[in-house]
Scaffold this motif. Structure first.
Motif, PDB file in Angstrom:
ATOM      1  N   VAL A  70       0.827  -1.204   0.000  1.00  0.00           N
ATOM      2  CA  VAL A  70       0.000   0.000   0.000  1.00  0.00           C
ATOM      3  C   VAL A  70       0.864   1.257   0.000  1.00  0.00           C
ATOM      4  O   VAL A  70       1.854   1.349   0.738  1.00  0.00           O
ATOM      5  CB  VAL A  70      -0.932   0.020   1.238  1.00  0.00           C
ATOM      6  CG1 VAL A  70      -1.881   1.207   1.186  1.00  0.00           C
ATOM      7  CG2 VAL A  70      -1.704  -1.275   1.373  1.00  0.00           C
ATOM      8  N   SER A  71       0.455   2.231  -0.813  1.00  0.00           N
ATOM      9  CA  SER A  71       1.152   3.515  -0.860  1.00  0.00           C
ATOM     10  C   SER A  71       0.897   4.306   0.423  1.00  0.00           C
ATOM     11  O   SER A  71      -0.141   4.168   1.068  1.00  0.00           O
ATOM     12  CB  SER A  71       0.673   4.330  -2.058  1.00  0.00           C
ATOM     13  OG  SER A  71      -0.684   4.665  -1.900  1.00  0.00           O
ATOM     14  N   GLU A  72       1.854   5.162   0.750  1.00  0.00           N
ATOM     15  CA  GLU A  72       1.711   5.980   1.952  1.00  0.00           C
ATOM     16  C   GLU A  72       0.467   6.863   1.884  1.00  0.00           C
ATOM     17  O   GLU A  72      -0.220   7.051   2.894  1.00  0.00           O
ATOM     18  CB  GLU A  72       2.962   6.840   2.142  1.00  0.00           C
ATOM     19  CG  GLU A  72       2.970   7.588   3.452  1.00  0.00           C
ATOM     20  CD  GLU A  72       4.312   8.197   3.744  1.00  0.00           C
ATOM     21  OE1 GLU A  72       5.173   7.495   4.323  1.00  0.00           O
ATOM     22  OE2 GLU A  72       4.515   9.375   3.375  1.00  0.00           O
ATOM     23  N   GLN A  73       0.132   7.383   0.688  1.00  0.00           N
ATOM     24  CA  GLN A  73      -1.034   8.272   0.570  1.00  0.00           C
ATOM     25  C   GLN A  73      -2.341   7.569   0.913  1.00  0.00           C
ATOM     26  O   GLN A  73      -3.322   8.231   1.213  1.00  0.00           O
ATOM     27  CB  GLN A  73      -1.111   8.874  -0.829  1.00  0.00           C
ATOM     28  CG  GLN A  73      -1.618   7.924  -1.899  1.00  0.00           C
ATOM     29  CD  GLN A  73      -1.542   8.499  -3.301  1.00  0.00           C
ATOM     30  OE1 GLN A  73      -0.482   8.871  -3.770  1.00  0.00           O
ATOM     31  NE2 GLN A  73      -2.682   8.583  -3.967  1.00  0.00           N
ATOM     32  N   ASN A  74      -2.346   6.238   0.893  1.00  0.00           N
ATOM     33  CA  ASN A  74      -3.571   5.484   1.178  1.00  0.00           C
ATOM     34  C   ASN A  74      -3.607   4.895   2.587  1.00  0.00           C
ATOM     35  O   ASN A  74      -4.477   4.082   2.889  1.00  0.00           O
ATOM     36  CB  ASN A  74      -3.764   4.380   0.141  1.00  0.00           C
ATOM     37  CG  ASN A  74      -4.256   4.931  -1.172  1.00  0.00           C
ATOM     38  OD1 ASN A  74      -5.081   5.831  -1.194  1.00  0.00           O
ATOM     39  ND2 ASN A  74      -3.739   4.414  -2.260  1.00  0.00           N
ATOM     40  N   LEU A  75      -2.684   5.310   3.445  1.00  0.00           N
ATOM     41  CA  LEU A  75      -2.662   4.797   4.816  1.00  0.00           C
ATOM     42  C   LEU A  75      -2.861   5.909   5.832  1.00  0.00           C
ATOM     43  O   LEU A  75      -2.506   7.060   5.586  1.00  0.00           O
ATOM     44  CB  LEU A  75      -1.326   4.109   5.110  1.00  0.00           C
ATOM     45  CG  LEU A  75      -1.055   2.809   4.382  1.00  0.00           C
ATOM     46  CD1 LEU A  75       0.356   2.320   4.690  1.00  0.00           C
ATOM     47  CD2 LEU A  75      -2.084   1.749   4.748  1.00  0.00           C
ATOM     48  N   VAL A  76      -3.410   5.524   6.972  1.00  0.00           N
ATOM     49  CA  VAL A  76      -3.483   6.395   8.148  1.00  0.00           C
ATOM     50  C   VAL A  76      -3.116   5.545   9.360  1.00  0.00           C
ATOM     51  O   VAL A  76      -3.292   4.322   9.352  1.00  0.00           O
ATOM     52  CB  VAL A  76      -4.890   7.024   8.341  1.00  0.00           C
ATOM     53  CG1 VAL A  76      -5.209   7.980   7.220  1.00  0.00           C
ATOM     54  CG2 VAL A  76      -5.954   5.968   8.470  1.00  0.00           C
ATOM     55  N   ALA A  77      -2.586   6.191  10.368  1.00  0.00           N
ATOM     56  CA  ALA A  77      -2.263   5.478  11.603  1.00  0.00           C
ATOM     57  C   ALA A  77      -3.545   4.972  12.243  1.00  0.00           C
ATOM     58  O   ALA A  77      -4.589   5.627  12.173  1.00  0.00           O
ATOM     59  CB  ALA A  77      -1.514   6.397  12.561  1.00  0.00           C
ATOM     60  N   ASP A  78      -3.474   3.793  12.839  1.00  0.00           N
ATOM     61  CA  ASP A  78      -4.625   3.216  13.536  1.00  0.00           C
ATOM     62  C   ASP A  78      -4.442   3.488  15.033  1.00  0.00           C
ATOM     63  O   ASP A  78      -3.492   2.994  15.638  1.00  0.00           O
ATOM     64  CB  ASP A  78      -4.685   1.714  13.272  1.00  0.00           C
ATOM     65  CG  ASP A  78      -5.875   1.060  13.932  1.00  0.00           C
ATOM     66  OD1 ASP A  78      -6.667   0.460  13.210  1.00  0.00           O
ATOM     67  OD2 ASP A  78      -6.020   1.141  15.173  1.00  0.00           O
ATOM     68  N   TYR A  79      -5.327   4.270  15.594  1.00  0.00           N
ATOM     69  CA  TYR A  79      -5.246   4.616  17.015  1.00  0.00           C
ATOM     70  C   TYR A  79      -6.273   3.864  17.852  1.00  0.00           C
ATOM     71  O   TYR A  79      -6.573   4.263  18.969  1.00  0.00           O
ATOM     72  CB  TYR A  79      -5.433   6.124  17.197  1.00  0.00           C
ATOM     73  CG  TYR A  79      -4.329   6.930  16.547  1.00  0.00           C
ATOM     74  CD1 TYR A  79      -3.025   6.872  17.033  1.00  0.00           C
ATOM     75  CD2 TYR A  79      -4.591   7.729  15.448  1.00  0.00           C
ATOM     76  CE1 TYR A  79      -2.008   7.596  16.438  1.00  0.00           C
ATOM     77  CE2 TYR A  79      -3.586   8.461  14.841  1.00  0.00           C
ATOM     78  CZ  TYR A  79      -2.299   8.389  15.348  1.00  0.00           C
ATOM     79  OH  TYR A  79      -1.289   9.117  14.748  1.00  0.00           O
ATOM     80  N   SER A  80      -6.795   2.766  17.325  1.00  0.00           N
ATOM     81  CA  SER A  80      -7.826   2.010  18.050  1.00  0.00           C
ATOM     82  C   SER A  80      -7.277   1.330  19.299  1.00  0.00           C
ATOM     83  O   SER A  80      -8.035   1.010  20.206  1.00  0.00           O
ATOM     84  CB  SER A  80      -8.446   0.951  17.127  1.00  0.00           C
ATOM     85  OG  SER A  80      -7.499  -0.081  16.857  1.00  0.00           O
ATOM     86  N   GLY A  81      -5.984   1.076  19.319  1.00  0.00           N
ATOM     87  CA  GLY A  81      -5.398   0.348  20.442  1.00  0.00           C
ATOM     88  C   GLY A  81      -5.623  -1.149  20.360  1.00  0.00           C
ATOM     89  O   GLY A  81      -5.244  -1.891  21.258  1.00  0.00           O
ATOM     90  N   GLU A  82      -6.241  -1.600  19.272  1.00  0.00           N
ATOM     91  CA  GLU A  82      -6.535  -3.020  19.083  1.00  0.00           C
ATOM     92  C   GLU A  82      -5.409  -3.710  18.316  1.00  0.00           C
ATOM     93  O   GLU A  82      -4.937  -3.177  17.310  1.00  0.00           O
ATOM     94  CB  GLU A  82      -7.841  -3.189  18.302  1.00  0.00           C
ATOM     95  CG  GLU A  82      -9.051  -2.675  19.034  1.00  0.00           C
ATOM     96  CD  GLU A  82      -9.366  -3.485  20.280  1.00  0.00           C
ATOM     97  OE1 GLU A  82      -9.226  -4.724  20.224  1.00  0.00           O
ATOM     98  OE2 GLU A  82      -9.738  -2.884  21.293  1.00  0.00           O
TER      99      GLU A  82
END
Length: 108
Positions: A70-82
Motif C-alpha cells: 500500500v502507498s503511503e497516501q492510502n494509509l493512516v495510523a490506527d489509534y484504536s489500540g486493538e
C-alpha cells in the motif's frame, strides 16, 4: 536526489483510507517497487503516485488475513489500540504495546 522519509515505522498498526482493512508494517520501500502488471491492475483514477513510500503489511479484514502492498497516501495510523490478529505476526514481532509491535529481529 530527494529522498522522502517513511511516515510509518516497522511494527506500527495502520489502516487503509478507502478500503476496510488494517495491518502491521513489516517492510517499507522508499518508492514503488512492485511489478508494472500489479500497478496497471489498479484502476487509473485510483492509482497512487510511484514516488512515495510503499508499505508491506500483514493485513486483515473481516473475512481473511493476507499481505498487502500500500502507498503511503492510502494509509493512516490506527489509534484504536486493538492488536492485529494476522497469524504471521509472531514470526516477526513480539508484544503489542501503544499501537505498535516490538520487533523480533535486529535491523542493520
Amino acid at each position: 536526489m530527494l529522498h522522502q522519509r517513511a511516515k510509518y515505522h516497522l511494527g506500527q498498526v495502520v489502516r487503509h483510507r478507502k478500503h476496510p482493512f488494517r495491518g502491521v508494517v513489516f517492510d517499507v520501500d522508499p518508492e514503488f517497487a512492485n511489478t508494472d502488471e500489479w500497478y496497471e491492475a489498479i484502476p487509473e483514477e485510483a492509482r497512487p503516485i510511484k514516488k512515495q513510500p510503499f508499505y508491506h503489511l500483514l493485513a486483515e479484514n473481516d473475512q481473511s488475513f493476507y499481505v498487502a502492498y500500500v502507498s503511503e497516501q492510502n494509509l493512516v495510523a490506527d489509534y484504536s489500540g486493538e492488536p492485529v490478529d494476522h497469524p504471521d505476526i509472531p514470526d516477526l514481532f513480539g508484544a503489542f504495546e501503544d499501537g505498535s509491535y516490538e520487533l523480533h529481529f535486529q535491523l542493520n
